[in-house]
Design an enzyme around this catalytic site. Structure first.
Site, short mmCIF file in Angstrom:
data_model
loop_
_atom_site.label_atom_id
_atom_site.label_comp_id
_atom_site.label_asym_id
_atom_site.label_seq_id
_atom_site.Cartn_x
_atom_site.Cartn_y
_atom_site.Cartn_z
N LYS A 193 13.92 41.60 57.18
CA LYS A 193 14.48 40.99 58.17
C LYS A 193 15.24 39.74 57.95
O LYS A 193 15.09 39.25 56.71
CB LYS A 193 13.45 40.58 59.19
CG LYS A 193 12.94 41.96 59.84
CD LYS A 193 13.63 42.71 60.58
CE LYS A 193 13.15 43.76 61.36
NZ LYS A 193 12.57 45.00 60.73
C1 LIG Z 1 13.46 47.11 66.52
C2 LIG Z 1 12.09 46.86 65.80
N1 LIG Z 1 11.11 46.65 66.74
C3 LIG Z 1 9.92 46.37 65.96
C4 LIG Z 1 9.69 46.30 64.48
C5 LIG Z 1 8.47 46.15 63.92
O1 LIG Z 1 8.07 45.05 63.23
P1 LIG Z 1 7.15 44.71 62.41
O2 LIG Z 1 7.50 45.37 60.94
O3 LIG Z 1 7.26 43.30 62.01
O4 LIG Z 1 5.87 45.21 62.91
C6 LIG Z 1 10.77 46.68 63.54
C7 LIG Z 1 10.63 46.73 62.37
O5 LIG Z 1 11.42 47.16 61.57
C8 LIG Z 1 12.17 46.90 64.35
O6 LIG Z 1 13.08 47.24 63.59
#
Ligand SMILES: Cc1ncc(COP(=O)(O)O)c(C=O)c1O
Length: 392
Positions: A193
């Site tokens: 990210k």
């Molecule tokens: C659109 C979206 N939502 C939620 C997530 C979940 O994030 P995390 O890996 O921090 O739980 C991601 C992770 O890639 C994502 O791309």
């Protein structure tokens, strides 16, 4: 591939997709955190929460150990109950919809706009039923969803809005930060990210009451500020007031985040320059490039996605991905549409063709590297690799 003279870029090192830019400041802060002896949830998390909410001009923030955790807690704090329906996009990471399922609600998909690739408010309107309780818009790739019509629908039908801002730490819409429109905004600090803490997330909210609920749920349901129980003002008893989760962020993660946040804008400027170079140099190729940002919005420039249509390119998306890998360039696919996955087809009887825009995009899309860590040479190599990989 022989008729075309494009050469394969001559790279020794594999370019890892989404590899983050980690500075000496982060490294020193992590070491200082280790030396301090307080590596769990503590003062660095509190500082990171404060600085992130100030960056997004929001009154309340709760740091968690992932965006998935943040979405789950937000949906619970929104008061969803079994049988309630929550509308989201089919063009997202599975975490968005899994969080809805874990909250006990039933996910309902609304197709995306074929140009912006974001959830289409007209499709949301079509999917609203008497059981609909919430909408989870995802600001895909860093481009803001069309929040005015979405919020108008939410107001009209009394729906909660939980913004999935996993891609959208820097995004704005009509001057307002993504994550500030709905009841909750959930951010991801996963390794790829724009701002990373290794794993991590943050929830922003306008409500002090919601913040308190999130804090309790994120730490086993213990009374607020239970993380202070081993601090220098002596041991404190706690009460368990809810059946909560283990979703708290640690100071080690926040040590990274504090310095990543300081560079968030300069990193954005670098990614914007890379983005513009891709837009110019890839324009002559037979691929579809991202749509220009809408007026009055700021794109977060998280993912640069191109569409490889086999009929136009003479190369399938998956063959293109393999060729990029042979060129030693790491790429991603964001995302195969959710109804293509067996679990959702079986559990909800979703069919890809019921969401035709997401299905087509999911079969053609490829994300090429867009990290602030890329050198000009890396960017040139990516462009050469794309040209090489598109040869018939
Ligand atoms: C659109 C979206 N939502 C939620 C997530 C979940 O994030 P995390 O890996 O921090 O739980 C991601 C992770 O890639 C994502 O791309």
């Amino acid at each position: 591939m022989s008729a075309n003279p494009e050469a394969m870029p001559d790279r020794e090192e594999f370019l890892v997709f989404g590899s983050p830019l980690i500075g000496e400041e982060e490294i020193a802060e992590v070491v200082a955190c280790l030396r301090s002896g307080w590596i769990g949830t503590g003062p660095r998390v509190a500082a990171f929460e404060q600085q992130f909410r100030e960056y997004r001009s929001m009154p309340h923030a709760v740091a968690v150990n992932s965006c998935t955790a943040g979405l789950h807690l937000s949906l619970l704090a929104a008061g969803l109950e079994p049988g309630d329906e929550v509308i989201t996009t089919p063009l997202t990471f599975c975490a968005t919809v899994n969080a809805i399922i874990h909250s006990g609600a039933t996910p309902v998909l609304a197709d995306v706009d074929p140009v912006t690739q974001n959830i289409d408010p007209a499709e949301v309107a079509r999917r609203i039923t008497p059981r609909t309780r919430a909408i989870v818009p995802v600001h895909f790739a860093g481009r803001p969803c069309d929040m005015n019509p979405l919020m108008a629908l939410a107001r009209k039908h009394g729906l909660k809005v939980i913004e999935d801002c996993a891609h959208a730490a820097e995004t704005t819409y009509e001057g307002r930060p993504a994550g500030s429109f709905g009841d909750f905004g959930c951010f991801s600090f996963y390794v790829t990210k724009n701002l990373t803490t290794g794993e991590g997330g943050m929830v922003l909210t306008h409500s002090a009451e919601a913040q308190a609920k999130l804090q309790v749920l994120a730490l086993h349901g213990l009374t607020r500020h239970a993380w202070k129980r081993f601090g220098d003002d002596g041991y404190k008893h706690y009460d368990v007031v809810e059946c909560g989760f283990k979703y708290n962020m640690t100071d080690l993660q926040a040590a990274l985040g504090l310095h990543q946040l300081r560079r968030i804008e300069s990193n954005w400027v670098r990614r914007e320059a890379v983005w513009k170079r891709y837009m110019t140099e890839l324009a002559p190729l037979p691929v579809t490039l991202p749509a220009p940002a809408a007026a009055g919005t700021r794109h977060g420039y998280h993912l640069f996605t191109i569409l490889v249509d086999e009929r136009r390119c003479g190369v399938s998306r998956d063959e293109f991905v393999q060729r990029m890998t042979r060129c030693r360039i790491g790429v991603g696919v964001h995302y195969v549409s959710l109804p293509e996955h067996s679990f959702y087809r079986e559990a909800f009887h979703w069919k890809p063709d019921d969401y035709p825009h997401a299905a087509r995009i999911g079969r053609q899309t490829v994300s090429i590297p867009l990290s602030a860590k890329l050198t000009d040479q890396d960017v040139g190599d990516v462009i050469e690799a794309v040209k090489y990989s598109l040869q018939r």
